[in-house]
Design an enzyme around this catalytic site. Structure first.
Site, mmCIF file in Angstrom:
data_model
loop_
_atom_site.group_PDB
_atom_site.id
_atom_site.type_symbol
_atom_site.label_atom_id
_atom_site.label_comp_id
_atom_site.label_asym_id
_atom_site.label_seq_id
_atom_site.Cartn_x
_atom_site.Cartn_y
_atom_site.Cartn_z
ATOM 1 N N SER A 340 0.832 -1.209 0.000
ATOM 2 C CA SER A 340 0.000 0.000 0.000
ATOM 3 C C SER A 340 0.865 1.258 0.000
ATOM 4 O O SER A 340 0.592 2.228 -0.717
ATOM 5 C CB SER A 340 -0.885 0.024 1.246
ATOM 6 O OG SER A 340 -1.796 -1.028 1.211
ATOM 7 N N ARG A 440 -13.664 -7.087 -10.860
ATOM 8 C CA ARG A 440 -13.861 -6.504 -9.530
ATOM 9 C C ARG A 440 -14.696 -5.214 -9.587
ATOM 10 O O ARG A 440 -14.660 -4.479 -10.565
ATOM 11 C CB ARG A 440 -12.498 -6.263 -8.863
ATOM 12 C CG ARG A 440 -11.800 -7.596 -8.609
ATOM 13 C CD ARG A 440 -10.485 -7.424 -7.915
ATOM 14 N NE ARG A 440 -10.634 -6.905 -6.575
ATOM 15 C CZ ARG A 440 -9.621 -6.538 -5.817
ATOM 16 N NH1 ARG A 440 -8.380 -6.637 -6.279
ATOM 17 N NH2 ARG A 440 -9.827 -6.075 -4.605
ATOM 18 N N SER A 485 -13.441 1.060 3.322
ATOM 19 C CA SER A 485 -12.440 0.780 2.293
ATOM 20 C C SER A 485 -11.421 1.905 2.210
ATOM 21 O O SER A 485 -11.756 3.051 1.891
ATOM 22 C CB SER A 485 -13.125 0.610 0.934
ATOM 23 O OG SER A 485 -12.163 0.691 -0.090
ATOM 24 N N GLN A 487 -9.215 2.061 0.000
ATOM 25 C CA GLN A 487 -9.033 2.416 -1.412
ATOM 26 C C GLN A 487 -10.015 3.510 -1.812
ATOM 27 O O GLN A 487 -9.651 4.463 -2.508
ATOM 28 C CB GLN A 487 -9.212 1.177 -2.282
ATOM 29 C CG GLN A 487 -8.083 0.170 -2.072
ATOM 30 C CD GLN A 487 -8.216 -1.072 -2.926
ATOM 31 O OE1 GLN A 487 -9.249 -1.289 -3.562
ATOM 32 N NE2 GLN A 487 -7.188 -1.892 -2.927
ATOM 33 N N ASP A 633 -6.529 -8.074 4.645
ATOM 34 C CA ASP A 633 -5.763 -8.910 3.713
ATOM 35 C C ASP A 633 -5.175 -10.148 4.385
ATOM 36 O O ASP A 633 -4.567 -10.990 3.723
ATOM 37 C CB ASP A 633 -4.620 -8.085 3.096
ATOM 38 C CG ASP A 633 -5.162 -7.008 2.180
ATOM 39 O OD1 ASP A 633 -6.269 -7.194 1.639
ATOM 40 O OD2 ASP A 633 -4.486 -5.972 2.010
ATOM 41 N N LYS A 660 -12.242 -9.587 -3.304
ATOM 42 C CA LYS A 660 -10.804 -9.297 -3.398
ATOM 43 C C LYS A 660 -10.277 -9.941 -4.685
ATOM 44 O O LYS A 660 -11.039 -10.201 -5.597
ATOM 45 C CB LYS A 660 -10.085 -9.828 -2.154
ATOM 46 C CG LYS A 660 -10.473 -9.083 -0.887
ATOM 47 C CD LYS A 660 -9.963 -7.654 -0.910
ATOM 48 C CE LYS A 660 -10.396 -6.870 0.314
ATOM 49 N NZ LYS A 660 -10.060 -5.448 0.209
ATOM 50 N N ARG A 664 -12.318 -14.713 -1.504
ATOM 51 C CA ARG A 664 -11.394 -15.362 -0.566
ATOM 52 C C ARG A 664 -12.099 -16.258 0.451
ATOM 53 O O ARG A 664 -11.485 -17.175 0.994
ATOM 54 C CB ARG A 664 -10.535 -14.308 0.145
ATOM 55 C CG ARG A 664 -9.504 -13.725 -0.798
ATOM 56 C CD ARG A 664 -8.561 -12.759 -0.131
ATOM 57 N NE ARG A 664 -7.501 -12.416 -1.077
ATOM 58 C CZ ARG A 664 -6.754 -11.315 -1.014
ATOM 59 N NH1 ARG A 664 -6.946 -10.444 -0.044
ATOM 60 N NH2 ARG A 664 -5.812 -11.101 -1.905
ATOM 61 N N ARG A 705 -2.583 -14.306 -2.137
ATOM 62 C CA ARG A 705 -2.672 -14.579 -0.694
ATOM 63 C C ARG A 705 -3.244 -15.975 -0.410
ATOM 64 O O ARG A 705 -2.906 -16.594 0.598
ATOM 65 C CB ARG A 705 -3.476 -13.491 0.016
ATOM 66 C CG ARG A 705 -2.867 -12.104 -0.192
ATOM 67 C CD ARG A 705 -3.198 -11.129 0.900
ATOM 68 N NE ARG A 705 -2.825 -9.782 0.470
ATOM 69 C CZ ARG A 705 -1.593 -9.274 0.541
ATOM 70 N NH1 ARG A 705 -0.600 -10.000 1.009
ATOM 71 N NH2 ARG A 705 -1.350 -8.043 0.115
HETATM 72 C C1 S3P Z 1 -5.588 -1.369 0.176
HETATM 73 C C2 S3P Z 1 -6.785 -1.430 0.842
HETATM 74 C C3 S3P Z 1 -7.539 -2.666 1.058
HETATM 75 C C4 S3P Z 1 -6.677 -3.888 0.841
HETATM 76 C C5 S3P Z 1 -5.828 -3.786 -0.380
HETATM 77 C C6 S3P Z 1 -4.917 -2.583 -0.314
HETATM 78 C C7 S3P Z 1 -4.943 -0.066 -0.010
HETATM 79 O O1 S3P Z 1 -8.607 -2.734 0.134
HETATM 80 O O2 S3P Z 1 -7.477 -5.042 0.780
HETATM 81 O O3 S3P Z 1 -5.028 -4.949 -0.520
HETATM 82 O O4 S3P Z 1 -3.739 -0.034 -0.338
HETATM 83 O O5 S3P Z 1 -5.606 0.945 0.168
HETATM 84 P P1 S3P Z 1 -10.010 -2.029 0.505
HETATM 85 O O6 S3P Z 1 -9.702 -0.630 0.766
HETATM 86 O O7 S3P Z 1 -10.878 -2.183 -0.702
HETATM 87 O O8 S3P Z 1 -10.523 -2.784 1.675
#
Ligand code: S3P
Length: 750
Positions: A340, A440, A485, A487, A633, A660, A664, A705
């Site tokens: 990240s 996705r 989230s 992200q 994760d 994901k 998973r 993973r």
């Molecule tokens: C991430 C946020 C997570 C995680 C991903 C990396 C990031 O996803 O599962 O591997 O770098 O912001 P979500 O924000 O969709 O939960």
């Protein structure tokens, strides 16, 4: 035709293997098939009698003739004809085959251009007969002729098959099995894809090498030039001593695609010429670093292929993990950099003014995908070299329109965060990804971005590709995120850099806050009030130094490995222990794990520690739902811990796991059940009862993973576990196998 197919009739895969053309490729396949006991008899067809004789004398084939007619009546089901003549001679051979050979005989070829062969087939047969399987071995050498044969020529080399809809599955499968049997990796492409790719990666380099040597030879000083020419010249022009007729034929046969490749190259060479002419060092550095990185990456890919297995026989074998039971984990290791944070370092470094120096960058495919997109948008980025990257930031408004769509492979983080940044640009872009990413959900970002005034178009079901319209005036919004989230939060904050006024996001539960921390580190204020983070446009990012800690998500596999295996004692150094990421530590501790954080410190705004863990018996728990986003994760690995924990472990509130890189919950439940563990998938989680882990074959579904989780399960399994489709481990943890072996896990990639 189908009832008497070879596998039921003969002891070997193929009865007679006929190679038309006994040169390097034909001769090598014949003796490789014989060496691997894949056929009963090899027959060579050579136009010239002396070559035919020689082929038998050298032991390349058992028998040789000078025309197919001579042997055609002896051939039937279970026999394979491999046409290994220069591309433009294939048509004449096909006419002989069409006239004399029965339709049960499998016919394949090895010509370097597939479109021209397909045209030949159509003009000879009027259609594509089911017995015909077109293919191309990507193997060769500058040597040619009957003496050049090499039974190991195809080992670890790629064979591309280009079947069409008329091709019979049984004939295709037989050809595939033959190539796999001689050690090759078999892949499939369409005829057009094949010719386009080969034009760029093989035909163009040959044209350039021939032309360069010719230019130098014509130079009046050529003797001196060759005398002083060193390794660079030798490496670069090796292929110019390839067979001239063969290469003339290839250029003629693939003319259109080669022309496109030459034109593209000429334009780039012209640009470079201008840069050199005008003394534009920046432009040169841009081209050279981009090329160097790409070439370094390619070298690493080649090394990985070499290292992954001593004698890998198939592509799928290279992707397969096999873990043997037993062993324990011990030692001290540092896993690669946080994924990240690596993504964000490239993004913010590129949008900053001035230079950003990054250390500990994760050289995995996902973070490299992000890096490539910014190069594609004109950012000069040096490295990565041992985790060091130097980014010459272009400022918030300095990105340039990329020439093509931006491909981010398997990486959801790249796609979602980039959506925010790209929504604020003046130019149009398109984001694409691999098969998994293309399934996705993206509405979670496109919907709030549209509320901000951005223009994003996805597929009808909200999946990628995402087309982003440039030049839109964004306005700040307040967004209450329906899912926890990071992200989505990050995407909106990044879009907020370009939106009028304030953009604020409230999260239903805490999620990783690397974006907020890093923005602050780049001198851009982010306001935090409870569950809400806000940003106001109008500021600027200033280049900085970033030291990326080891990824706790990668460390997790080893934490769980040590937690479940008696006698284990392991230290993971320099691990990022940001409070929004330590769900795995909290959960393992709640299950009774014996772990301790040492040497806690803060580096570049992120908490870091060494984690020492020793085996202790675990107990099943109901995982508190507030830990779910903090360990999002890490669940695949935690499910392995659950299988080894006394009693029952229950996870709820984790429906996000279903979207994901794979579903998973289902992937882990299916794999655990296959290994004999009592696991039940629920809509938002899983219930796992402790029990012995057996052996067997499980699918990772291309999810890194899942693959790594089942790899550590081997420590407590009663029999070997085979895990399929593991190539994507390289997206987040390129040296996983090596580190796993180093600490004592009996993991092989066979
Ligand atoms: C991430 C946020 C997570 C995680 C991903 C990396 C990031 O996803 O599962 O591997 O770098 O912001 P979500 O924000 O969709 O939960």
């Amino acid at each position: 035709m189908t009832s008497d197919f070879p596998t039921t009739r003969t002891k070997t895969l193929v009865r007679n293997l006929v190679v038309v053309g006994t040169g390097l490729i034909g001769g090598s396949l014949a003796c490789a098939a014989k060496k691997n006991a894949l056929c009963e008899r090899t027959i060579g067809v050579a136009r010239r009698e002396n070559v035919a004789r020689k082929a038998v004398e050298l032991g390349v084939v058992d028998e040789a003739v000078i025309s197919i007619e001579q042997i055609a009546s002896r051939l039937g089901a279970g026999d394979v004809i491999f046409i290994a003549v220069p591309t433009l001679s294939v048509r004449a051979v096909l006419s002989d085959v069409a006239k004399t050979v029965a339709p049960e005989v499998t016919v394949t070829d090895g010509a370097s251009v597939k479109g021209s062969v397909l045209n030949d087939v159509l003009s000879v047969y009027g259609k594509v007969p089911p017995q015909l399987v077109l293919g191309h071995p990507i193997a060769g050498s500058e040597k040619s002729g009957v003496e050049a044969f090499n039974p190991d020529l195809f080992v670890n080399h790629r064979i591309i098959l280009t079947p069409v809809k008329e091709t019979s599955e049984q004939h295709r499968a037989l050809v595939e099995a033959l190539w796999r049997g001689v050690g090759a990796e078999v892949q499939e492409l369409s005829v057009d894809e094949h010719d386009e790719i080969l034009a760029a990666t093989s035909h163009l380099p040959h044209a350039i090498a021939f032309s360069l040597v010719d230019t130098l030879t014509n130079n009046s000083n050529s003797t001196n030039i060759f005398r002083y020419a060193a390794g660079g010249f030798r490496d670069f022009t090796r292929i110019a001593s390839s067979d001239a007729i063969m290469w003339r034929d290839i250029m003629l046969a693939n003319r259109d695609a080669v022309m496109r490749a030459i034109e593209e190259f000429s334009a780039d060479l012209h640009t470079l010429k201008n840069a050199i002419g005008s003394g534009d060092g920046d432009q040169m550095l841009d081209v050279f670093t981009r090329a160097k990185t790409a070439r370094d990456h390619f070298t690493k890919m080649l090394d990985q292929r070499k290292n992954m297995a001593k004698v890998p026989t198939t592509m799928s074998a290279m992707n397969t993990f096999r873990v043997s039971p037993g062993g324990k984990v011990a030692g001290s290791i540092r896993v690669p950099g946080d994924k990240s944070i690596s993504h964000r370092s490239i993004m913010l470094g590129s949008l900053a003014e001035g230079v950003t120096y990054v250390e500990g960058f994760l050289e995995g495919e996902d973070a490299l995908a992000t890096l490539q997109t910014f190069r594609d948008m004109g950012v000069e980025i040096e490295g990565p070299e041992n985790g060091c990257v130097t980014i010459h930031g272009v400022g918030l408004h300095g990105l340039k329109k990329p020439e093509k769509s931006l491909y981010v492979g398997n990486s959801g983080t790249s796609m979602r965060l980039l959506s925010g940044i790209l929504s604020g640009q003046a130019f149009d872009t398109e984001l694409t990804g691999d098969e998994s990413l293309s399934k996705r959900p993206m509405r979670r970002v496109t919907k709030p971005l549209a509320e901000m005034g951005a223009s994003l178009v996805t597929e009808e079901d909200g999946t990628p590709p995402i087309k982003i319209g440039g030049g839109k005036k964004l306005k700040g919004i307040h967004y209450n995120m329906p899912v926890a989230s990071a992200q989505v939060k990050s995407c909106l904050l990044l879009a907020g850099l370009y939106a009028e006024g304030e953009t604020s996001v409230t999260e239903p539960a805490p999620t990783r806050d690397h974006t907020e921390r890093m923005l602050t580190g780049f001198g851009y204020p982010v306001k935090k009030e409870g569950a809400t983070a806000s940003i106001t446009s109008g500021g600027k990012l200033v280049g900085t130094n970033i030291d990326i800690p080891a990824d706790i998500s990668s460390a997790t596999f080893f934490l769980v490995a040590a937690a479940i295996t008696p006698g284990s004692d392991l230290t993971l150094t320099h691990v990022g222990v940001n409070p929004t990421r330590i769900g795995v530590i909290n959960i393992l501790k709640a299950m009774g794990a014996n772990l301790e954080l040492k040497n806690e410190r803060e580096i570049g705004g992120e908490p870091v520690a060494d984690i020492h863990i020793q085996y202790a018996p675990l107990t099943g728990i109901h995982i508190p739902e507030d830990q779910v986003p903090l360990a999002i994760d890490e669940f695949p690995a935690l499910f392995i811990a659950a299988a080894c924990a006394e009693g029952q472990t229950v996870l709820t509130g984790a429906e996000e796991l279903r979207v994901k890189e794979s579903d998973r919950i289902q992937a882990m439940a299916d794999g655990l059940i296959k290994l004999g563990v009592d696991a039940t998938a629920t809509p938002d989680g899983i219930v796992i009862n402790s029990g012995p882990i057996g052996g067997g074959e499980v699918e990772s579904l291309g999810d890194h993973r899942i693959a790594m989780s089942f790899a550590i399960a081997g420590l407590r399994a009663t029999a070997p576990i085979t895990i399929k489709d593991c190539a994507n481990v390289a997206t987040s943890f390129p040296n996983f196998v090596q580190l796993a072996q180093e600490v004592g896990i009996k993991l092989e990639t066979d």
